[in-house]
Motif scaffolding. Structure first.
Motif, PDB file in Angstrom:
ATOM      1  N   UNK A   1      -4.664   7.039  -0.807  1.00 26.50           N
ATOM      2  CA  UNK A   1      -4.702   6.599  -2.206  1.00 26.50           C
ATOM      3  C   UNK A   1      -6.075   6.905  -2.809  1.00 26.50           C
ATOM      4  N   UNK A   2      -7.112   6.620  -2.052  1.00 21.15           N
ATOM      5  CA  UNK A   2      -8.474   6.859  -2.519  1.00 21.15           C
ATOM      6  C   UNK A   2      -8.705   8.334  -2.856  1.00 21.15           C
ATOM      7  N   UNK A   3      -8.195   9.206  -2.017  1.00 17.70           N
ATOM      8  CA  UNK A   3      -8.356  10.645  -2.266  1.00 17.70           C
ATOM      9  C   UNK A   3      -7.676  11.057  -3.571  1.00 17.70           C
ATOM     10  N   UNK A   4      -6.531  10.454  -3.868  1.00 18.62           N
ATOM     11  CA  UNK A   4      -5.830  10.761  -5.117  1.00 18.62           C
ATOM     12  C   UNK A   4      -6.654  10.296  -6.317  1.00 18.62           C
ATOM     13  N   UNK A   5      -7.222   9.092  -6.236  1.00 19.01           N
ATOM     14  CA  UNK A   5      -7.986   8.550  -7.359  1.00 19.01           C
ATOM     15  C   UNK A   5      -9.309   9.280  -7.575  1.00 19.01           C
ATOM     16  N   UNK A   6      -9.784   9.996  -6.589  1.00 18.01           N
ATOM     17  CA  UNK A   6     -11.011  10.764  -6.766  1.00 18.01           C
ATOM     18  C   UNK A   6     -10.805  11.946  -7.712  1.00 18.01           C
ATOM     19  N   UNK A   7      -9.549  12.406  -7.824  1.00  9.83           N
ATOM     20  CA  UNK A   7      -9.254  13.562  -8.677  1.00  9.83           C
ATOM     21  C   UNK A   7      -8.331  13.230  -9.849  1.00  9.83           C
ATOM     22  N   UNK A   8      -7.770  12.025  -9.844  1.00  7.11           N
ATOM     23  CA  UNK A   8      -6.801  11.659 -10.883  1.00  7.11           C
ATOM     24  C   UNK A   8      -7.280  10.387 -11.586  1.00  7.11           C
ATOM     25  N   UNK A   9      -7.294  10.409 -12.905  1.00 10.40           N
ATOM     26  CA  UNK A   9      -7.727   9.249 -13.678  1.00 10.40           C
ATOM     27  C   UNK A   9      -6.510   8.447 -14.127  1.00 10.40           C
ATOM     28  N   UNK A  10      -6.392   7.238 -13.603  1.00  9.39           N
ATOM     29  CA  UNK A  10      -5.338   6.295 -14.009  1.00  9.39           C
ATOM     30  C   UNK A  10      -6.040   5.036 -14.469  1.00  9.39           C
ATOM     31  N   UNK A  11      -5.827   4.652 -15.719  1.00  5.24           N
ATOM     32  CA  UNK A  11      -6.530   3.503 -16.283  1.00  5.24           C
ATOM     33  C   UNK A  11      -5.571   2.349 -16.514  1.00  5.24           C
ATOM     34  N   UNK A  12      -5.973   1.158 -16.056  1.00  2.13           N
ATOM     35  CA  UNK A  12      -5.215  -0.058 -16.339  1.00  2.13           C
ATOM     36  C   UNK A  12      -5.956  -0.813 -17.426  1.00  2.13           C
ATOM     37  N   UNK A  13      -5.243  -1.092 -18.516  1.00  2.00           N
ATOM     38  CA  UNK A  13      -5.853  -1.745 -19.681  1.00  2.00           C
ATOM     39  C   UNK A  13      -5.814  -3.266 -19.556  1.00  2.00           C
ATOM     40  N   UNK A  14      -4.651  -3.801 -19.169  1.00  2.00           N
ATOM     41  CA  UNK A  14      -4.508  -5.245 -18.971  1.00  2.00           C
ATOM     42  C   UNK A  14      -3.271  -5.493 -18.120  1.00  2.00           C
ATOM     43  N   UNK A  15      -3.133  -6.723 -17.623  1.00  2.74           N
ATOM     44  CA  UNK A  15      -1.946  -7.030 -16.820  1.00  2.74           C
ATOM     45  C   UNK A  15      -1.554  -8.491 -16.955  1.00  2.74           C
ATOM     46  N   UNK A  16      -0.232  -8.685 -16.920  1.00  2.00           N
ATOM     47  CA  UNK A  16       0.349 -10.024 -16.873  1.00  2.00           C
ATOM     48  C   UNK A  16       1.033 -10.140 -15.517  1.00  2.00           C
ATOM     49  N   UNK A  17       0.552 -11.068 -14.720  1.00  2.00           N
ATOM     50  CA  UNK A  17       1.033 -11.224 -13.343  1.00  2.00           C
ATOM     51  C   UNK A  17       1.819 -12.527 -13.247  1.00  2.00           C
ATOM     52  N   UNK A  18       3.121 -12.416 -12.994  1.00  2.00           N
ATOM     53  CA  UNK A  18       4.013 -13.574 -13.009  1.00  2.00           C
ATOM     54  C   UNK A  18       4.388 -13.970 -11.581  1.00  2.00           C
TER      55      UNK A  18
ATOM     56  N   UNK B   1       0.829  -1.207   0.000  1.00  2.00           N
ATOM     57  CA  UNK B   1       0.000   0.000   0.000  1.00  2.00           C
ATOM     58  C   UNK B   1       0.860   1.252   0.000  1.00  2.00           C
ATOM     59  N   UNK B   2       1.936   1.262   0.791  1.00  2.00           N
ATOM     60  CA  UNK B   2       2.839   2.415   0.821  1.00  2.00           C
ATOM     61  C   UNK B   2       3.545   2.591  -0.518  1.00  2.00           C
ATOM     62  N   UNK B   3       3.915   1.465  -1.146  1.00  2.00           N
ATOM     63  CA  UNK B   3       4.511   1.533  -2.483  1.00  2.00           C
ATOM     64  C   UNK B   3       3.557   2.192  -3.471  1.00  2.00           C
ATOM     65  N   UNK B   4       2.300   1.752  -3.463  1.00  2.00           N
ATOM     66  CA  UNK B   4       1.323   2.269  -4.420  1.00  2.00           C
ATOM     67  C   UNK B   4       1.009   3.732  -4.160  1.00  2.00           C
ATOM     68  N   UNK B   5       0.973   4.129  -2.915  1.00  4.65           N
ATOM     69  CA  UNK B   5       0.742   5.539  -2.594  1.00  4.65           C
ATOM     70  C   UNK B   5       1.792   6.409  -3.268  1.00  4.65           C
TER      71      UNK B   5
END
Length: 562
Positions: free
Chosen positions: A296-313, A232-236
């Motif tokens: 993190x939630x507060x940031x996403x309320x004002x910032x649009x970041x879109x994930x299209x697809x992911x490969x998780x290894x 969570x800290x990394x993602x923030x």
């Protein structure tokens, strides 16, 4: 613990090895002996006395090394320990025998060498400080020495997996990126770096051809602390610097997959976690987690970041058995698989990692002392919240899971034998349970595709140079599902895939025979018709079993429904 006396047949080898074990601040090499057959009469007997100030290192025939204390030694050599009023004695054989003779092809592993390290009489730093020191040596790249980095740094990445510093806005602090087209973001694994996780890709023509399709300078990497910071800290830190409007494809390795799942959650719903998941974190006093989720939630309320697809290894999406026990077991395995165990005289990363490992053996800490590893413990409330399959947040873009099963590998046969002594191991790649790789946050049915390499040639750090898994990675990024299996998701399944549910009544016509089944306690239901407590694992985790107390004031008194 009392002193353990080790008796072995072997020759003094100390003078040949001192150069391989210099540079440690907390430990120094005290003794080293070859290990010969205990039946040889022409070889002298050596006696080692191992107390709490000493660490033993074994070197095996396949060049695997394992650091151990008294407690670990009694687990590894249970049959050879002799107990008496005068103390325990270990008559060391020249082979380590597998506990699971009936499962695999590996029966015994030869022991080549034993070293003994003794603590220096100095004030020791805490494990968190030593982990930070290791990260500070692993993570720097040109123009970024990492000592002042709190959680991580977003960087530009070349097709050869070389990092360089990005430009950031002085006002918004966001990366100066052209968001008119999509980027590919690399998220590396535990106790590793972008190059250590993905460096093998630089030799792949298919990889370089694929990267060209994203356009020039559209490959990014998040170089981050994996031991001392939580996911969570990394993602923030990451979402603070990502510009609004950016569209991402994600490729993750190991623990980096937890970061990918977090990005997927928040980009789907700015809350990141629904009320039930937050309630679980509250129940377990995860105050820091709740605070960071809110940020993190507060940031996403004002910032649009879109994930299209992911490969998780090789992601420990539902945790990993290796992170459920003592910290030194996890670090011993990682130390060998990343290639450090072969010895690199003068390499500061080798020195920092090995001393960190020795101190982990000595202090006997669990993985919970490091927030980055605690997040991979299957019992972590964070992992349980991430895997809640009835979540209101349902991710609706493709996930390609690439995993492997290498527990029968002969490349690291010593690790297979040793881990079999500490754990009852299911299928795994020597770090992550294979089944766990298939789990993660709730997703729309039909959007999860799974490829598992079963040849036995794989291990946790070889996915990007093994032909089948490399092909699967490229196919996932190209949205080609050939070779993948569709993972069928059941929204009614309980936490972590444990079945739950209720019996349903039907009208009885009286025209046919009736079969009456009387279930045991695990097959019964307790509660109101639409408010079952038993068996509802999620409600167990929230502490609601206390409502079964005889004097509990609960609506309906939770009747037993057979």
């Amino acid at each position: 613990m009392a002193t353990l006396k080790i008796k072995l047949k072997g020759q003094d080898h100390s003078s040949y090895l001192a150069g391989d074990d210099r540079g440690f601040e907390l430990y120094q090499l005290d003794q080293a002996y070859t290990v010969e057959s205990p039946t040889r009469g022409d070889i002298p007997e050596q006696i080692l006395e191992i107390d709490d100030n000493k660490i033993v290192e074994f070197e095996f025939e396949d060049n695997t090394v394992w650091m151990a204390d008294n407690e670990s030694l009694t687990t590894l050599f249970q049959q050879e320990i002799k107990r008496s009023a005068d103390g325990d004695e270990l008559y060391l054989p020249d082979e380590l025998e597998s506990n699971e003779q009936d499962r695999g092809i590996i029966k015994k592993i030869g022991i080549k060498l034993v070293k003994v390290f003794v603590k220096k009489n100095i004030i020791k730093p805490k494990m968190l400080e030593m982990a930070t020191n290791l990260e500070n040596k692993q993570l720097p790249f040109p123009a970024e020495d990492f000592k002042l980095v709190e959680y991580g740094v977003l960087a530009a990445c070349s097709p050869e997996i070389e990092l360089s510093k990005l430009k950031f806005s002085e006002t918004s602090k966001e990366a100066d990126l052209d968001v008119s087209s999509r980027y590919l973001l690399l998220l590396h694994g535990t106790a590793s770096s972008t190059f250590s996780s993905f460096g093998d890709l630089k030799d792949s023509k298919e990889w370089k051809d694929l990267i060209k399709g994203y356009g020039k300078n559209h490959l990014l990497a998040f170089q981050h602390r994996t031991l001392t910071a939580s996911p969570l800290e990394n993602i923030l830190e990451l979402v603070k610097v990502l510009p609004s409007g950016i569209e991402l494809d994600l490729v993750s390795h190991s623990r980096g997959g937890l970061l990918a799942d977090l990005l997927a959650r928040f980009s789907t719903d700015s809350r990141g976690f629904d009320d039930t998941e937050i309630e679980l974190l509250k129940k377990h006093d995860r105050v820091v987690d709740q605070k960071v989720i809110k940020q993190i939630s507060d940031i996403f309320k004002t910032k649009k970041i879109k994930v299209k697809s992911m490969v998780r290894v090789a992601c420990p999406a539902n945790g990993t058995t290796l992170a459920s026990n003592r910290l030194n077991i996890f670090l011993n395995v990682t130390f060998n698989l990343v290639g450090l165990a072969v010895g690199q005289v003068g390499n500061p990363i080798f020195v920092a990692f090995k001393e960190f490992l020795m101190e982990a053996v000595a202090c006997k800490d669990d993985v919970d002392v490091l927030p980055g590893l605690e997040a991979m413990n299957p019992q972590s409330p964070f992992i349980k919240a991430m895997n809640y399959q009835a979540s209101e947040i349902e991710i609706d873009f493709p996930l390609y899971v690439v995993g492997g099963s290498g527990e029968l590998s002969i490349s690291f046969k010593t690790l297979v034998v040793i881990l079999g002594k500490f754990f009852f191991m299911r299928k795994n790649d020597l770090v992550v349970d294979t089944e766990s790789m298939k789990w993660g946050s709730r997703r729309v049915s039909g959007k999860v595709f799974v490829f598992i390499e079963k040849s036995g040639d794989i291990n946790h750090f070889k996915y990007f140079c093994t032909p089948n898994t490399l092909k699967a990675l490229i196919a996932g990024l190209s949205a080609v599902t050939d070779g993948f299996e569709l993972k069928l998701a059941d929204k009614e399944r309980g936490i972590a895939g444990i079945e739950s549910g209720a019996y349903k009544s039907d009208n009885v016509s009286g025209n046919r025979a009736i079969a009456i089944l009387i279930p045991g306690i695990m097959g019964s239901n307790i509660g109101e018709k639409d408010d079952l407590l038993w068996i509802n694992y999620w409600r167990f985790l929230k502490g609601e079993l206390k409502n079964l107390a005889y004097d509990a004031e609960v609506k309906g008194n939770y009747p037993l429904i057979l």
